[in-house]
Design a protein around this motif. Sequence first.
Motif, mmCIF file in Angstrom:
data_model
loop_
_atom_site.group_PDB
_atom_site.id
_atom_site.type_symbol
_atom_site.label_atom_id
_atom_site.label_comp_id
_atom_site.label_asym_id
_atom_site.label_seq_id
_atom_site.Cartn_x
_atom_site.Cartn_y
_atom_site.Cartn_z
ATOM 1 N N PHE A 174 13.622 22.292 70.155
ATOM 2 C CA PHE A 174 14.718 21.990 69.224
ATOM 3 C C PHE A 174 14.475 20.634 68.559
ATOM 4 C CE2 PHE A 174 18.900 20.209 68.220
ATOM 5 C CZ PHE A 174 19.406 21.223 67.406
ATOM 6 N N CYS A 175 14.099 19.632 69.360
ATOM 7 C CA CYS A 175 13.816 18.302 68.803
ATOM 8 C C CYS A 175 12.631 18.337 67.838
ATOM 9 C CB CYS A 175 13.547 17.303 69.926
ATOM 10 S SG CYS A 175 14.992 16.899 70.911
ATOM 11 N N SER A 176 11.588 19.094 68.191
ATOM 12 C CA SER A 176 10.416 19.157 67.314
ATOM 13 C C SER A 176 10.752 19.873 66.008
ATOM 14 C CB SER A 176 9.236 19.829 68.015
ATOM 15 O OG SER A 176 9.460 21.204 68.194
ATOM 16 N N ALA A 177 11.587 20.928 66.073
ATOM 17 C CA ALA A 177 11.974 21.647 64.853
ATOM 18 C C ALA A 177 12.818 20.757 63.948
ATOM 19 C CB ALA A 177 12.735 22.919 65.205
ATOM 20 N N ILE A 178 13.775 20.038 64.525
ATOM 21 C CA ILE A 178 14.608 19.121 63.728
ATOM 22 C C ILE A 178 13.734 18.032 63.122
ATOM 23 C CG2 ILE A 178 16.477 17.407 63.846
ATOM 24 C CD1 ILE A 178 17.419 20.338 63.952
ATOM 25 N N GLY A 179 12.810 17.488 63.935
ATOM 26 C CA GLY A 179 11.891 16.462 63.432
ATOM 27 C C GLY A 179 11.036 16.974 62.292
ATOM 28 N N ALA A 180 10.528 18.193 62.426
ATOM 29 C CA ALA A 180 9.686 18.778 61.371
ATOM 30 C C ALA A 180 10.474 18.954 60.077
ATOM 31 C CB ALA A 180 9.125 20.120 61.835
ATOM 32 N N ILE A 181 11.716 19.412 60.187
ATOM 33 C CA ILE A 181 12.548 19.607 58.993
ATOM 34 C C ILE A 181 12.849 18.266 58.327
ATOM 35 C CG2 ILE A 181 14.832 20.347 58.191
ATOM 36 C CD1 ILE A 181 14.661 22.536 60.428
ATOM 37 N N ILE A 182 13.172 17.254 59.125
ATOM 38 C CA ILE A 182 13.472 15.924 58.575
ATOM 39 C C ILE A 182 12.248 15.350 57.865
ATOM 40 C CG2 ILE A 182 13.972 13.522 59.211
ATOM 41 C CD1 ILE A 182 15.846 14.689 61.408
ATOM 42 N N ILE A 183 11.091 15.441 58.499
ATOM 43 C CA ILE A 183 9.866 14.915 57.882
ATOM 44 C C ILE A 183 9.517 15.702 56.624
ATOM 45 C CG2 ILE A 183 7.364 14.683 58.226
ATOM 46 C CD1 ILE A 183 8.053 14.011 61.192
ATOM 47 N N ASP A 184 9.662 17.028 56.687
ATOM 48 C CA ASP A 184 9.397 17.866 55.516
ATOM 49 C C ASP A 184 10.286 17.457 54.351
ATOM 50 O OD1 ASP A 184 8.433 20.311 54.061
ATOM 51 O OD2 ASP A 184 10.546 20.860 54.296
ATOM 52 N N ARG A 185 11.566 17.300 54.600
ATOM 53 C CA ARG A 185 12.502 16.930 53.528
ATOM 54 C C ARG A 185 12.251 15.512 53.025
ATOM 55 N NH1 ARG A 185 12.759 21.569 52.598
ATOM 56 N NH2 ARG A 185 14.543 22.870 52.984
ATOM 57 N N TYR A 186 11.915 14.610 53.937
ATOM 58 C CA TYR A 186 11.638 13.222 53.534
ATOM 59 C C TYR A 186 10.494 13.173 52.525
ATOM 60 C CZ TYR A 186 9.731 8.519 53.730
ATOM 61 O OH TYR A 186 9.234 7.300 53.374
ATOM 62 N N PHE A 187 9.390 13.825 52.877
ATOM 63 C CA PHE A 187 8.236 13.797 51.975
ATOM 64 C C PHE A 187 8.505 14.587 50.696
ATOM 65 C CE2 PHE A 187 5.932 12.382 55.767
ATOM 66 C CZ PHE A 187 5.270 11.291 55.213
ATOM 67 N N TYR A 188 9.283 15.647 50.777
ATOM 68 C CA TYR A 188 9.613 16.413 49.574
ATOM 69 C C TYR A 188 10.407 15.546 48.597
ATOM 70 C CZ TYR A 188 12.005 19.569 46.431
ATOM 71 O OH TYR A 188 12.505 20.159 45.302
ATOM 72 N N TYR A 189 11.465 14.889 49.085
ATOM 73 C CA TYR A 189 12.293 14.070 48.193
ATOM 74 C C TYR A 189 11.563 12.818 47.738
ATOM 75 C CZ TYR A 189 16.165 17.182 49.126
ATOM 76 O OH TYR A 189 16.959 18.294 49.201
ATOM 77 N N ARG A 190 10.697 12.285 48.570
ATOM 78 C CA ARG A 190 9.894 11.126 48.173
ATOM 79 C C ARG A 190 8.944 11.493 47.036
ATOM 80 N NH1 ARG A 190 5.749 8.182 52.237
ATOM 81 N NH2 ARG A 190 4.472 7.342 50.608
#
Length: 195
Positions: A174-190
């Motif tokens: 669960f933590c790894s999935a949330i982390g992956a989504i956060i990192i994915d969105r961070y780089f997408y919006y950046r």
Amino acid sequence: MVNIIWVFLTVIGIIFAMVNGTMDQVNEAIFNGAAEAVTLCIGLISVLVFWLGMMKIAEDAGLLKKLSLLFRPIVKKLFPDVPNDHPAMGYILSNMMANMFGLGNAATPLGIKAMEELKRLNGGLDVASRSMITFLAINTSSITLIPTMVIAIRMKYESASPTEIVGPTLIASFCSAIGAIIIDRYFYYRRKKKA
């Protein structure tokens, strides 16, 4: 590149064994390891067949469809570029369900089909789309409710409590999935801000 690394490690290990005079131990380890791998694979096939059968029963009973409907709003938020009725959405949901039940081997063909459909949506380009990157991140870090293969390995090696891994696996995945989504969105919006 990985093949080169493995060949390099193997050659270094054999040379080291020759210099130290432990080549007989290396040969014994190679043959014992190969026999153990075959035994382990045959044991895991039975577990995989059982859970694939359970997945088929769940599919025929309509459970997977209901789970897909339950997760569809979440998946739609994660993949806004994918139309609701597109085959990619079905493959993504099926892949996620297989991963949730710890069936990574069964999830792989579904993931490949999902990527093929996402590539088709991307116009067949060789550059990964936003949805392809998100899917890869989620697939790699997927939430696992029942780590069936790990439980099977623990049972094979006579663990005192093979299912005690379920809780930690659920929390970690669960933590790894949330982390992956956060990192994915961070780089997408950046990347979007720079464009």
